[in-house]
Design a protein around this motif. Structure first.
Motif, PDB file in Angstrom:
ATOM      1  N   TRP A  62      -1.611  -6.583  -5.363  1.00 11.84           N
ATOM      2  CA  TRP A  62      -0.978  -6.004  -4.170  1.00 11.84           C
ATOM      3  C   TRP A  62      -1.637  -4.660  -3.841  1.00 11.84           C
ATOM      4  O   TRP A  62      -2.456  -4.154  -4.607  1.00 11.84           O
ATOM      5  N   SER A  63      -1.252  -4.066  -2.701  1.00 11.45           N
ATOM      6  CA  SER A  63      -1.846  -2.793  -2.278  1.00 11.45           C
ATOM      7  C   SER A  63      -1.646  -1.700  -3.331  1.00 11.45           C
ATOM      8  O   SER A  63      -2.533  -0.885  -3.567  1.00 11.45           O
ATOM      9  N   PRO A  71      -6.552  -3.586  -5.858  1.00  7.50           N
ATOM     10  CA  PRO A  71      -6.346  -4.506  -4.741  1.00  7.50           C
ATOM     11  C   PRO A  71      -7.670  -4.786  -4.022  1.00  7.50           C
ATOM     12  O   PRO A  71      -8.688  -4.138  -4.295  1.00  7.50           O
ATOM     13  N   THR A  73     -10.289  -4.402  -1.208  1.00 11.40           N
ATOM     14  CA  THR A  73     -10.669  -3.380  -0.230  1.00 11.40           C
ATOM     15  C   THR A  73     -11.718  -3.975   0.702  1.00 11.40           C
ATOM     16  O   THR A  73     -12.501  -4.852   0.303  1.00 11.40           O
ATOM     17  N   PHE A  89      -0.104  -6.831   3.416  1.00 10.99           N
ATOM     18  CA  PHE A  89      -0.040  -7.689   2.235  1.00 10.99           C
ATOM     19  C   PHE A  89       1.275  -8.472   2.214  1.00 10.99           C
ATOM     20  O   PHE A  89       2.332  -7.949   2.594  1.00 10.99           O
ATOM     21  N   THR A 209       5.370   1.806  -2.933  1.00 10.06           N
ATOM     22  CA  THR A 209       3.994   2.009  -2.499  1.00 10.06           C
ATOM     23  C   THR A 209       3.415   3.313  -3.029  1.00 10.06           C
ATOM     24  O   THR A 209       2.214   3.426  -3.244  1.00 10.06           O
TER      25      THR A 209
END
Length: 691
Positions: A62-63, A71, A73, A89, A209
């Motif tokens: 995931w991000s 993740p 890029t 995502f 996040t």
């Protein structure tokens, strides 16, 4: 810290790559491709998809990959004037390895990217798009850095869309239209998220996040307080002493009862107040804690509910006839019949409760009186009510319900009392009494042994009057002396039971439609014909005909197995707007009304629920209620639970109710609903918006 962590992970990845060089040499373990959603007009924005397809046993990230991983890029090469947005995502999964929490995808997944076509692009032009992609592919043992030069095109113009994008877009977390709040706690952070009380949730997990805020690997705790979901996170070991300006992330809602994904929501929380308390949720949290007071209150509520059931029209005639039979028989074996009747009632209530708990544990959304949502059971109940009515009317003699029967004789005795107890409890469920839904609802959050104690208390309350008659001669002496009037009373009791038959016939029509109702009524006519023949044989001194039992079994089998085939399919009965212009209940309708800042009155009913219909006639569907609600702009939502509806059942359970009626009042600006009494009045409803 982020740079240091990524550097360490990159070194670790390279080291593991050397160890796994043989596997690396076999080629990429996550295949990547670049796809366009559809052709687009000049200046229009569409979606691109970077489709990632891991080999079996491999995963991507995931991000925010968590404690380990990197993740995907992208470095874009775009036509002049074109642009791309932030990567989107899908909702990730968790993977805990050696104390490290990873946010991963072990299946095919698509990262969506907004792409805007240059405004000066000419129709018919094919725009080339290139992206240099880098990612980390891992198993539970090794990690391999991988890359690819992705190429795609977008045609300027119009054309069909790739149908796969609908599924990929559905896998993205839904953005929440309101902010949450968060506050520091002794262990970490508490986050309050606006989340409708009726929305389904399985085993949730919050993917944050931001870095350096929470310890990813520490257990998360979740609780619900009305329309608010509270998340508790542990602070990261290297967290900054200053509180963050905001906390954002994706809340995965887990899986539903049938294993389906419930998706996720993306939100941002800002500093603010977080409510305390709530009902705990989540896998691994164990049984919901309860106190002795909770269990005692639930047992007392069930006991009172069972007592009230004795005055309902589907139970009172049976109890009355048994009481008069006991009074006529005198004291001989009265206590034996009292115990037998109680055992039958309690066994039936506990069996229904155990069946409900077992079905819920197996993933089926059911609640109390679930059997009344089954067309076969309703047809069987109709035949039983017809048979009892015919007995009261004198068409034939049923030993367990005969006034002439006496304790210890062939016509009565403990076996007849036991069977009558089973029958009374079974037919009592349509007459849901006050306090019972709440008490049984409390049983759903208790351990199984405690829940069974609540169901036993319900049966004990229902049987208690007859049990006291059996053990206290003074109570039996208070009953009227036997005489010819008893036969007239018995025939009078055929009236409320006859009304019960009519109500069940109406329920059959509402539950399964006209064809099903006609089939059930036809079987009822055959039952009457059979009972008339049995009564004639009894009056001629021939006893019960040998074909009576086989005939009864055949009719019962037809009711259970054949008539349901005539029922109209589909959950829920038709909702009538009525005076209040009510709309069908749904989580979306509730959320929409709440988002508009309007007060909401949500009530849950069923055609087989007697107290529901009394409340609707006496308090809800009244002009005074309509006028008060209209003046306050109240939105009225009605959940019809006549037929089985898993969504309504789930909502009832979340509100701590196992059945109907349930009445909820959502004030315009309050976060949580108010649970209203189960007995309503017109004055109470008219004053409700003013409070």
């Amino acid at each position: 810290m982020a740079l240091l962590r990524n550097l360490v992970l990159l070194i670790a990845a390279c080291w593991l790559a050397l160890i796994g060089s043989a596997a690396w040499a076999q080629g990429p373990h996550i295949r990547a491709s670049l796809l366009a959603e559809r052709p687009a007009a000049p200046g229009e924005t569409i979606s691109l998809a970077v489709l990632m397809q891991p080999d079996k046993g491999w995963h991507g990230y995931w991000s925010n990959p968590g404690d380990a991983g990197l993740p995907v890029t992208l470095e874009w090469t775009l036509p002049p004037g074109a642009s791309t947005g932030a990567l989107e995502f899908p909702v990730p999964q968790t993977l805990l390895l050696q104390g490290l929490m990873n946010h991963i995808y072990e299946h095919d997944y698509a990262v969506l990217v907004p792409f805007t076509v240059p405004k000066d692009a000419q129709p018919g032009t094919v725009l080339p798009i290139t992206a240099k992609a880098n990612w980390l592919a891992c198993t539970e043992a090794i990690c391999v850095p991988e890359s690819a030069a992705l190429q795609g095109t977008v045609t300027v113009g119009s054309g069909p869309a790739d149908a796969r994008f609908d599924g990929w877009r559905a896998a993205l977390p839904a953005p929440l239209d309101r902010q949450g709040t968060f506050a520091a706690s002794a262990a970490g952070w508490r986050i309050a998220v606006p989340f409708p009380a009726g929305a389904a949730i399985g085993d949730p997990h919050f993917f944050i996040t931001g870095e350096g805020i929470a310890d990813y690997a520490k257990p998360q705790a979740f609780s619900r307080i009305g329309d608010t979901l509270v998340i508790e996170l542990a602070k990261a070991g290297f967290a900054s002493p200053e509180a963050p300006l905001s906390i954002s992330g994706v809340l995965s809602l887990g899986t539903g009862a049938k294993g389906e994904s419930l998706g996720g929501i993306a939100f941002t929380a800002v500093p603010g107040t977080v409510p305390a308390g709530g009902t705990p949720l989540g896998k691994g949290s164990g049984p919901v804690p309860f106190s002795a007071a909770t269990l005692v209150l639930a047992i007392l509520g069930a006991l009172v509910g069972g007592l009230i059931l004795n005055v309902m029209p589907c139970v009172f005639p049976i109890l009355s006839l048994k009481a008069l039979a006991l009074a006529r028989a005198g004291s001989h074996n009265a206590h034996v019949e009292g115990v037998a009747y109680t055992a039958g009632v309690m066994l039936a209530c506990m069996a229904l409760g155990a069946a409900m708990l077992a079905l819920r544990a197996a993933g089926t959304q059911v609640g109390w009186a679930f059997q009344l949502q089954d067309p076969g059971v309703v047809a069987l109940l109709l035949l039983l009510a017809v048979a009892i009515t015919a007995n009261f009317a004198g068409l034939y003699e049923l030993p367990g319900l005969s006034i002439e029967s006496s304790s210890g004789t062939a016509k009565g005795g403990w076996l007849g009392a036991f069977g009558t107890g089973l029958l009374a409890a079974f037919v009592a469920t349509p007459c849901t009494g006050p306090f019972m839904a709440a008490a049984v609802g409390a049983a759903l959050i208790l351990p199984a042994w405690a829940a069974m104690a609540v169901f036993a208390a319900l049966g004990f309350g229902l049987a208690l009057p007859f049990l006291l008659l059996g053990f206290i001669p003074a109570l039996r002496r208070l009953l009227p002396k036997p005489g010819a009037w008893m036969e007239r009373f018995r025939r009078a009791m055929a009236v409320p039971m006859g009304l019960t038959v009519l109500a069940l016939g109406w329920l059959a029509w509402r539950l399964g439609g006209p064809a099903y109702a006609a089939g059930a009524v036809a079987l009822a006519v055959l039952v009457v014909a059979l009972l008339v023949a049995i009564g004639r044989a009894q009056r001629q001194g021939l006893g019960t005909a040998k074909w009576a039992l086989p005939g009864s079994l055949v009719l019962a089998a037809l009711a259970l197995a054949v008539t349901p085939r005539l029922a109209t399919a589909g959950p829920g009965g038709p909702v009538e707007a009525g005076l209040l212009d009510a709309k069908p209940f749904s989580e979306a309708a509730l959320a929409e009304a709440r988002a508009q800042g309007k007060p909401v009155f949500a009530y849950f009913t069923a055609d087989w629920c007697l107290s529901c219909k009394v409340n609707e006639a006496a308090a809800i569907e009244r002009e005074s209620t309509r006028d008060a609600f209209k003046k306050a702009g109240v939105v009225v939502l009605v959940g019809d639970w006549t037929r089985r509806d898993p969504k309504i059942t789930s909502f009832l359970s979340q509100q701590g109710a196992a059945g109907v009626p349930l009445y909820l009042w959502y004030p315009a600006k309050a976060a949580a609903p108010q649970k209203l009494p189960q007995v309503l009045s017109a004055d109470f409803m008219a004053e409700l918006p003013k409070g």
